[in-house]
Design a protein around this motif. Sequence first.
Motif, PDB file in Angstrom:
ATOM      1  N   LYS A 223      56.304  67.155  32.644  1.00  0.00           N
ATOM      2  CA  LYS A 223      57.751  67.238  32.878  1.00  0.00           C
ATOM      3  C   LYS A 223      58.200  66.029  33.692  1.00  0.00           C
ATOM      4  O   LYS A 223      58.416  66.100  34.902  1.00  0.00           O
ATOM      5  CB  LYS A 223      58.100  68.532  33.602  1.00  0.00           C
ATOM      6  N   ASP A 225      60.996  64.460  33.749  1.00  0.00           N
ATOM      7  CA  ASP A 225      62.324  64.567  34.339  1.00  0.00           C
ATOM      8  C   ASP A 225      62.289  65.304  35.670  1.00  0.00           C
ATOM      9  O   ASP A 225      62.959  64.914  36.628  1.00  0.00           O
ATOM     10  CB  ASP A 225      63.283  65.254  33.370  1.00  0.00           C
ATOM     11  N   LYS A 226      61.494  66.371  35.736  1.00  0.00           N
ATOM     12  CA  LYS A 226      61.400  67.130  36.979  1.00  0.00           C
ATOM     13  C   LYS A 226      60.747  66.293  38.082  1.00  0.00           C
ATOM     14  O   LYS A 226      61.153  66.354  39.252  1.00  0.00           O
ATOM     15  CB  LYS A 226      60.609  68.414  36.760  1.00  0.00           C
ATOM     16  N   ALA A 228      60.835  63.075  38.333  1.00  0.00           N
ATOM     17  CA  ALA A 228      61.816  62.061  38.741  1.00  0.00           C
ATOM     18  C   ALA A 228      62.869  62.660  39.666  1.00  0.00           C
ATOM     19  O   ALA A 228      63.264  62.049  40.667  1.00  0.00           O
ATOM     20  CB  ALA A 228      62.471  61.458  37.495  1.00  0.00           C
ATOM     21  N   GLU A 229      63.321  63.880  39.342  1.00  0.00           N
ATOM     22  CA  GLU A 229      64.277  64.565  40.218  1.00  0.00           C
ATOM     23  C   GLU A 229      63.687  64.828  41.592  1.00  0.00           C
ATOM     24  O   GLU A 229      64.408  64.821  42.600  1.00  0.00           O
ATOM     25  CB  GLU A 229      64.709  65.887  39.576  1.00  0.00           C
ATOM     26  N   TYR A 230      62.384  65.032  41.638  1.00  0.00           N
ATOM     27  CA  TYR A 230      61.684  65.285  42.909  1.00  0.00           C
ATOM     28  C   TYR A 230      61.620  64.018  43.759  1.00  0.00           C
ATOM     29  O   TYR A 230      61.408  64.082  44.964  1.00  0.00           O
ATOM     30  CB  TYR A 230      60.284  65.784  42.586  1.00  0.00           C
ATOM     31  N   GLY A 231      61.786  62.865  43.087  1.00  0.00           N
ATOM     32  CA  GLY A 231      61.784  61.603  43.812  1.00  0.00           C
ATOM     33  C   GLY A 231      60.653  60.668  43.457  1.00  0.00           C
ATOM     34  O   GLY A 231      60.521  59.582  44.045  1.00  0.00           O
TER      35      GLY A 231
END
Length: 508
Positions: A223, A225-226, A228-231
Amino acid sequence: MHTQGWLQGLTEHASRLVDEPLRETIAREPDRVVRDTIAAGPLTLCLARQRLDAAAWDALYRLALRTESQAALRHMLDGAEVNRSEGRPALHTALRTDLGRGAAAVNGFRQAGEARREMARLAERLWAEGVTDLVNIGIGGSDFGPRLAIDALAAGQAAKLRIHFLSAPDGHTVEALCRQLDPNSTALLLVSKSFSTEETLLNGRVMVDWLSGRGPVLAATSKVDKAAEYGVQPDAILPMWDWVGGRYSLWSAVGFSIMAAYGVEVFQRLLQGAATLDRHALEVEPALNLPLRHALVQVWNRNALGYDSLAVLPYDQRLRLLPTYLQQLIMESLGKSVSADGSRLLDVSTAPVIWGGPGTDCQHSYFQALHQGTDTVPTEFIGVCQPAHGHRAMHQSLWANLLAQSEALANGVANDDKHRRYVGNRPSSVLMLDELSPEALGSLIAFYEHSVFLQSVLWGINAFDQWGVELGKVTAKRIAPAVADPTVSADDPVTASLLGHLHRKNTE
């Protein structure tokens, strides 16, 4: 295939053998030791002290033929949908070998090669940037395999980085680890296929805050995208895929910490060792097939003799984590009570309880029960022929104890004093590694993987789902608000009582 038919055939052989002392069974088969000692690559397995004879073996071979076990292995390697409850293939073998002929397997092998190149790039980056410590943050299959490999190979390889592992979200472990590390030379690796594993994300957030941007944060996940969202920066995210289950994933980016610690060549040698067993399991005839013979013994002990556990006993401290690794591999894969197609409940027992520990240490804890307890526990002794040290007397002592325990469990000792009588007839196998090289470790792990899959074929179950694990996770999420807030009630009366005690103690 109707289960009762083959089970009745096996139990008839077991009834015939049950009153015959194991030493007599061995004595009446002069070719037994040669017949029941088989080799593959750096592994040699002796099954001569299992409680079965040539006629029982013939019945087991017929079972393997009826279930088309090796054909099933070919289907798995080729990318067939062997994980039927999730509608997926199980292509962990494509991470290390090109034996698979189906489009999914060929594509998986290509993707695995690309991923290894990305792994090498990131490892080179860490080495060049002066990183001294890498924290692998993951749980279950994202922890057990890399942790085992790092520990097992430490004596024979020069480490480029120190590797640390965080699995359970326990603040005591986190604080103790942070006291050992310098954030200016530490990197983090978050390993989660779904990037939604609660324990991993909790540990990750604490460690990312501690790092405060002073060291790199990497991720291995399907995942992107997840992550990347986490940083996590996109160029620091390594791929994973739905067609590789967690407990079969150390050959993928999940094994990045192995490569980062010991180098690209060592990781490649680990894969080559596994590939050796892939080809052996697929191509060698049943009588000489190491994982198939092993799988048949497990079914025999579980169903014909009714033994409900297996002790795994490595006589080498470098393999001390192997029993823990095998607990997940075997019990999560084979702990099923429904057929692979979901059409019926099973009428035979499946996964035994796996337990054990390193050799001579355990002789001073639970070997009393192995020798004289009321339950017979099959044992698996594991020894390494060539050590990575020069302490000859120590190595000889380990082997003397391994061989003595296997012999004593099988033969026993008669004595009029019942306290000093050993009944014997307790089955064991001895698995020998030429040495504990990366190739040998890869072969060892792949050997167990294939044995587990073949057992699943013999039982007609799915070795690649783990729905039983999900129930606890879902229940924990439902209870979590009541743990955090004393004003939130729990539906279950026992849970409510336990929560009341917890909250009272936290406010005292």
